[in-house]
Design an enzyme around this catalytic site. Structure first.
Site, short mmCIF file in Angstrom:
data_model
loop_
_atom_site.label_atom_id
_atom_site.label_comp_id
_atom_site.label_asym_id
_atom_site.label_seq_id
_atom_site.Cartn_x
_atom_site.Cartn_y
_atom_site.Cartn_z
N GLN A 136 0.83 -1.20 0.00
CA GLN A 136 0.00 0.00 0.00
C GLN A 136 0.86 1.25 0.00
O GLN A 136 0.34 2.36 -0.12
CB GLN A 136 -0.92 0.01 1.23
N ARG A 165 -8.40 -0.49 8.66
CA ARG A 165 -9.24 0.70 8.47
C ARG A 165 -9.42 1.46 9.79
O ARG A 165 -10.54 1.86 10.13
CB ARG A 165 -10.62 0.27 7.93
N CYS A 166 -8.30 1.63 10.52
CA CYS A 166 -8.43 2.18 11.85
C CYS A 166 -8.12 3.66 11.93
O CYS A 166 -8.32 4.26 12.97
CB CYS A 166 -7.52 1.43 12.82
N GLU A 188 -12.41 5.00 5.79
CA GLU A 188 -12.47 4.28 7.06
C GLU A 188 -13.61 4.70 7.97
O GLU A 188 -13.81 4.08 9.02
CB GLU A 188 -11.15 4.47 7.81
#
Lengths: 289, 782, 168
Positions: free
Chosen positions: B220, B366-367, B736
């Site tokens: 990523q 996705r924090c 997110e």
């Protein structure tokens, strides 16, 4: 993800299959749907020297009623049971269980007989068929024998089947003109094994219970029959009191363990709740016949 | 040229340009790549959570036909590669040398001609382990006399990693001392895992003739990875090319550097052939960057129905190596956003991290850098407080919201919220849900013995890292670039430093160029992931692509438009001041027939530029965000509980999100629905657990549960739009938001069904047995 | 540990199978999973691998029109069958309505589950041309998606169903 090597046999008759099994003994495994066996082989929890693939053998995929017996051939898939009008009309416990096994794609391939031979205590067919009073026809090289499912499941993943034998038919006695059955399953999601499941299959005569089959999934070392609950119902009307008592006894018959799906106390209670719901549903379905 | 049609820029739900290859099965994921002479890598993983390695005998494996090499920690140590730095300043084993420190840790690697042979060979490696006591919780890790897990680290005497604080302790203590009431909540955000459908992996191809390493890798953040590879492996950075191809999901799982990448690259370098490493799902779940595992204690100081203070104490389980990917100044990510949507004058956060015998990680899934944890805590606390003071949970939130006139809002822990209107989002959610009616229905149902619950969560989160002076990872500033080049025939290529894993960048970013330059999205090709051909940046995670790279794309487009204006003036023989711009065309004010299109200008840039002007129509822009962005929203969930089994079913999910300006509403809604599903999964079923020996339960999809289309509810979406005042497009980022905000909504709903009986809390995952235990305790079980 | 050619041969077989309408033949190990046969031997990489416990459905293909998880089947078991992978969905130069539906309704994000999802949907529509939302969700419950939350996938299938009922 990568199984160990094996010799592959695709016989075109049961006799041929049996002769391979005779040759390899417990180093060979029978392959039907493969939806339980192949995952084990991929993780190398099972590494048989030989695989005997039954899928090329004709005549093993029939599902029909005859002579007072429901006959489910060795290659009948879960999906065929899910779609069967015969099961829906007369064998509610089986019709309910079928669509709840694993997921829709696995059901295209997995077989009833294979599921029984695998004998996972969390397997659904074992309980559904125990409730139905089922039995298996088993063929070895020296002939055929019939084993009642009450005697078939010996423990987790252990059955009365010899390594050189093949289950050819699963059979359930016809339930009679007034009957009803149901299968209630609690699972965390589609594709998970049962947290708890209960199958009931009841035959009536003169408004009273003639025979009750109540079997439990996921609450013991194998699929269990709740015999005391069954006996308490025999000869009685299926009223609220009888249902409540049978449910209580079924909960007592369970042998659950604490695990990630819940405490033993919790599972025992779900047995009680599902037995009640199952019996009510069975009564409802009898009315609709 | 083209007739005036509407330019499908910002605000259009353009169908995705990247779909074409995926729907045909022509995606290019790393495992689809096959290079001549390619070898395959399989790991031997530790069965023990904590054990000394006494010996490794790989002779039988090496002798298997088709095996080219067996790599052990000892071999790597000879090249100083047995350990590597983490993104949090710690070190991490590539292959175990002295000890194994978590179940599933990589111990050896087989390189073979086929992956089946590699697996056969792995089975033949014999390791002699001496099992040690396994530490399976941070409390156990920090207890007196606990065995030291990182005994190889000089100076490490215990299992404590860090202590970190944020906010004002003194002011907070004062607020609590003066409080009418204090509401407390002890809760645990369990270990879960991003579990993208595609596991991690790479094809490492070190060319023996040129010395160039081309690494196709699930990354990523390819540029950051390239720099780290250069520093770690001692390869010159210009000789490293990282290509992150199509990714089958990421969710933060593909941000860390894993041993597989390093071993594959080292093996390729030593052997002179490409080496492919394909992780299996067990490897993915048992060893790669997990998420959360956060013990939280929160307290609210109340004065009447107003929150006067917030106090939080945290204990983090970081696994065997501290490898959190987060801005280095923060040890707890951006957890200190924990005041959330509320105007809380005083707050203090205290946190400690501990080593345990588990896989390393924590910041993932996705924090938004631990905002999931913070949002969960504050929304659960606020819900609890409402019950304790007998207030309606919606009203209690509303009376404590930061008001629109308070923006930009300086929070008690130092964030400056850019914009928001929390009341509007809440009002819309309540209206869509039919809140008043549902409360009435709940009361009626209760009389019939039916249990309905309504859960709310009004989250504010913080994304878009970040301002270069403040936010760095491994010393690298978190600015991201965009490089745009317009070709003579009016088509463009936009190269980005970020990297989508399904978020639709090829469409969204093309729309940004469309908005600014009047080219249709189909005329803009977006390229990402190849470090040889894209500008530098820190990649895609923490919802930063739109806030940072999106801004860069807008800014570079504007630079180009400025040059285009000069060319237009030249073509139209007019002064720049007399020109106006609309939909890809410069026209003379008052004489609209005197106009020129961006396509004409592009052609002129190579054929007819004004005297003294450089040819071409291109630019590169590195964007330094002046601030973070603050998306927000209100989620409302209605559930019904089966009193016989404790199973709960979701009846409605209403989600109102405000992520500022929405570039592609269809894609934004897709992101929200995906996030709501993950939030539901976390609340209902996801869990990675360990027994007391450190055996991992949850290392495959039979144990780590993901919801199917059958369990997943339907979603009713709404939007409000409060633009970000500092972002060039007013956009905030949204990837997110739903994973951050929704778990609390689901849990609050289940609690709400039983709150009338005094139930205040359920620990996630809220499984049916836990609900039944509560039903049983309060006499509501069937 | 060496083996003679005869010993080796016991573990391999010549497989003859039709894939996407083309007859294919290859000598393969009997232990080769169907998904690896498709991806590695035939180079059809549109079928994906997402797990190791038959749980995710990313590897779904159609064998004689029926969805099958190709990771849980040995290639040799498909002797004589007709296999359809995602590469065989579209008519020449066009798109299958299911593919169109996924595009129109934003039924995919990362695309990894999409081939398997589309093939299961295609089989559903062959059997049930007008499925309800419940029936769609039920039929797809063996295919995991991590990105979309399924809602747009349902819409994609409904789009395809409508298009196919139209007869186009």
């Amino acid at each position: 993800m990568y199984p160990a090597r094996f010799e592959y046999f695709a016989p075109s008759s049961v006799d041929e299959a049996l002769s391979v099994l005779e040759r390899y003994g417990d180093e060979a495994k029978v392959l039907a749907g493969g939806q339980s066996l192949i995952p084990l082989m991929k993780l190398r929890f099972a590494s048989p020297r030989a695989l005997v693939d039954l899928n090329g053998i004709d005549g093993l995929d029939e599902l029909y009623e005859d002579n007072g017996m429901l006959n489910i051939g060795a290659l009948v898939r879960h999906k065929a049971c899910e779609r069967s009008d015969l099961l829906r009309k007369r064998y509610g416990v089986l019709a309910d269980a079928a669509p709840q096994i694993s997921d829709p794609i696995v059901r295209n391939r997995g077989t009833v007989a294979g599921s029984l031979a695998h004998a996972d205590p969390q397997g659904d067919w074992g309980s559904a068929l125990l409730a139905g009073g089922g039995q298996v026809q088993v063929r070895g090289s020296d002939g055929t024998r019939t084993i009642s499912l009450d005697d078939f499941f010996l423990g987790p993943f252990t059955t009365a089947l010899e390594p050189t034998e093949i289950v050819t038919w699963v059979q359930v006695p016809e339930p009679g003109p007034r009957s009803g059955g149901a299968y209630f399953k609690l699972e965390r999601k589609v594709g998970d094994f049962a947290t708890v499941a209960v199958g009931v299959h009841v035959s009536f005569s003169n408004g009273k219970v003639e025979r009750a089959g109540i079997a439990l999934t996921g609450v013991g070392p194998r699929n269990l029959r709740a015999e005391s609950a069954e006996q308490a119902l025999a000869g009685h009307e299926l009223d609220d009191e009888a249902i409540g008592e049978a449910a209580r006894l079924a909960a007592q018959a369970a042998e659950p363990r604490d695990d990630a799906r819940g405490s033993a106390e919790y599972k025992r209670n779900v047995v009680r709740v599902f037995t009640e719901r199952g019996l009510r549903k069975a009564a409802e379905r009898r009315e609709k016949q | 040229m083209a007739a005036t049609e509407e330019i499908r820029g910002v605000g259009h739900s353009v169908k995705r340009l990247e779909d074409a290859r995926f729907i045909r099965g022509k995606g290019n994921y790393f495992d689809d790549i096959a290079l001549p002479g390619m070898l395959h890598l399989e790991f031997l993983r530790s069965p023990f959570a904590h054990a000394r390695i006494k010996s490794i005998d790989a002779s039988r494996a090496e002798a298997l036909p088709g095996v080219v090499a067996v790599v052990t920690g000892e071999l790597l140590a000879q090249h100083s590669l047995a350990w590597m730095p983490t993104l949090s300043g710690d070190t991490q084993a590539v292959l175990a040398t002295d000890k194994v420190r978590f179940q599933g840790q990589e111990v050896a690697a087989v390189i073979a001609e086929t992956v089946y042979i590699a697996k056969d060979a792995v089975e033949l490696i014999e390791v002699d382990y001496e099992p040690l006591q396994a530490i399976t919780s941070p409390q156990q890790a920090l207890a007196e006399g606990a065995p030291v897990i990182r005994d190889e680290k000089e100076g490490q005497q215990d299992n404590h990693i860090y202590h970190w604080e944020a906010g004002d302790k003194e002011a907070t203590d004062k607020a609590f001392a003066a409080a009418d009431q204090v509401v407390e909540l002890d809760t645990f955000y369990p270990r879960c895992h991003p579990a993208p459908l595609e596991c991690c992996g790479c094809v490492a191809d070190v060319n023996p003739a040129t010395g160039k390493a081309t690494i196709y890798m699930t990354s990523q953040a390819p540029h950051a990875h390239r720099t780290l590879f250069a520093l770690v492996a001692g390869l010159p950075e210009h000789k490293i090319r990282i290509i992150s191809p199509d990714l089958g999901g990421g969710f933060g799982n593909k941000v860390p550097i894993y041993p597989g990448y390093v071993v594959a690259t080292a093996a390729s370098l030593l052997i002179g052939r490409p080496v492919k490493w394909v992780e299996d799902r067990t490897g993915n779940l048992i060893s790669t960057g997990f998420a959360r595992d956060y013990h939280m204690h929160g307290e609210l100081a109340l004065k009447g129905d107003r929150i006067a203070g917030l106090r939080v104490k945290l204990l983090s389980d970081n696994g065997a190596f501290f490898s959190d990917a987060q801005p280095t100044i923060c040890k707890a990510g951006l957890f200190h956003i924990v005041t959330g949507s509320y105007d809380i004058p005083a707050a203090h956060v205290e946190t400690d991290g501990a080593y345990t015998n588990k896989a390393p990680g924590g910041v993932a899934y996705r924090c938004s850098f631990r905002v999931t944890e913070a949002s969960y805590l504050i929304e659960r606390l606020v819900q609890t407080a409402a019950y304790e003071i007998g207030a309606d949970p919606a009203e209690f939130r509303q009376s404590n919201f930061i008001k629109p006139e308070q923006f930009p809002y300086k929070s008690a822990t130092g964030f400056e919220y850019d914009s928001g209107d929390y009341g509007a989002a809440m009002d819309m959610a309540l209206e869509k849900l039919g809140y008043e009616d549902l409360r009435r229905e709940q009361a009626e149902a209760r009389k019939e013995g039916k249990l309905i619950g309504i859960g709310l969560a009004s989250f504010t989160e913080v994304v878009g890292a970040g301002h270069g002076a403040e936010y760095k990872i491994a010393g690298l500033r978190m600015n991201d670039g965009a490089e745009l080049r317009i070709h003579p025939t009016g088509k463009a290529v936009l190269k980005l430093s970020v990297k989508a894993q399904g978020q639709g960048h090829e469409t969204t970013f093309a729309q940004i160029v469309a908005e600014e330059l009047g080219l249709q999205p189909e005329d803009v090709e977006v390229q990402e992931g190849d470090t040889d051909h894209t500008p530098y940046g820190l990649g895609t995670y923490a919802s930063r692509s739109t806030p940072v790279s999106g801004a860069a794309a807008a800014m570079v487009s504007r630079r180009i438009r400025a040059k285009a204006k000069k060319i237009a003036a030249h073509l139209l023989e007019a002064s720049e001041d007399d020109l106006e711009w609309k939909d890809g065309r410069f026209s003379v004010k008052g004489a609209p027939e005197k106009s020129t299109t961006i396509q004409d200008i592009a052609f002129a840039a190579y054929t007819n530029v004004p005297e003294g002007m450089e040819d071409g129509l291109e630019g590169v822009y590195y964007y330094d965000p002046p601030n973070m962005t603050y998306p927000f929203g209100t989620y409302a969930v209605a559930v019904q509980i089966d009193r016989g089994t404790g199973a709960w079913k979701v009846k409605r999910v209403v989600a109102v999100d405000d992520c500022g300006v929405r570039i592609n509403p269809m894609i934004v809604e897709g992101q929200i629905m995906g996030g709501l599903t993950e939030g539901f999964a976390i609340a209902a079923m996801e869990l990675i657990d360990f027994d007391e020996d450190g055996n991992c339960i949850g290392a495959n999809f039979m144990d780590y549960l993901l919801p199917t289309s059958w369990e997943t509810p339907s979603f009713e979406l709404g939007e409000t739009v409060t633009p970000s005042p500092h972002h060039p497009l007013g956009a905030k980022g949204v990837g997110e938001s739903a994973t951050v905000g929704s778990p609390a909504a689901f849990v609050n709903a289940v609690v709400d069904a039983l709150a009338h009986a005094g139930v205040r809390n359920f620990e996630m995952p809220v499984t049916s047995d836990k609900v039944w235990a509560a039903l049983n305790e309060v006499g509501l079980a069937e | 540990m060496t083996e003679t050619a005869t010993e080796q041969a016991v573990y391999t077989k010549q497989l003859n199978v039709t894939v996407n309408g083309q007859a294919r033949s290859a000598a393969i190990e009997t232990r080769l999973l169907l998904v690896h046969f498709l991806r590695e031997t035939l180079g059809l990489t549109g079928t994906h691998i997402g797990c190791d416990t038959t749980s995710c459905g990313a590897c779904t293909v159609l064998v004689d029109g029926t969805p099958l998880k190709s990771c849980t089947c040995f290639a040799v078991q498909t002797e004589g069958s007709e296999i359809t992978t995602v590469e065989g969905l579209a008519p020449a130069g066009g798109l299958h309505p299911v593919q169109e539906g996924f595009h129109e309704e934003h039924g995919l994000q990362c695309g990894f589950c999409t081939p398997g999802m589309m093939l299961t949907a295609t089989a559903l529509l062959a059997e049930n041309p007008n499925p309800s939302e419940t029936e769609i969700r039920w039929a797809l419950s063996g295919n995991i998606c991590r990105c979309t939350g399924y809602q747009n996938i349902v819409k994609a299938v409904q789009y395809a169903a409508a298009k196919m009922r139209e007869g186009s």
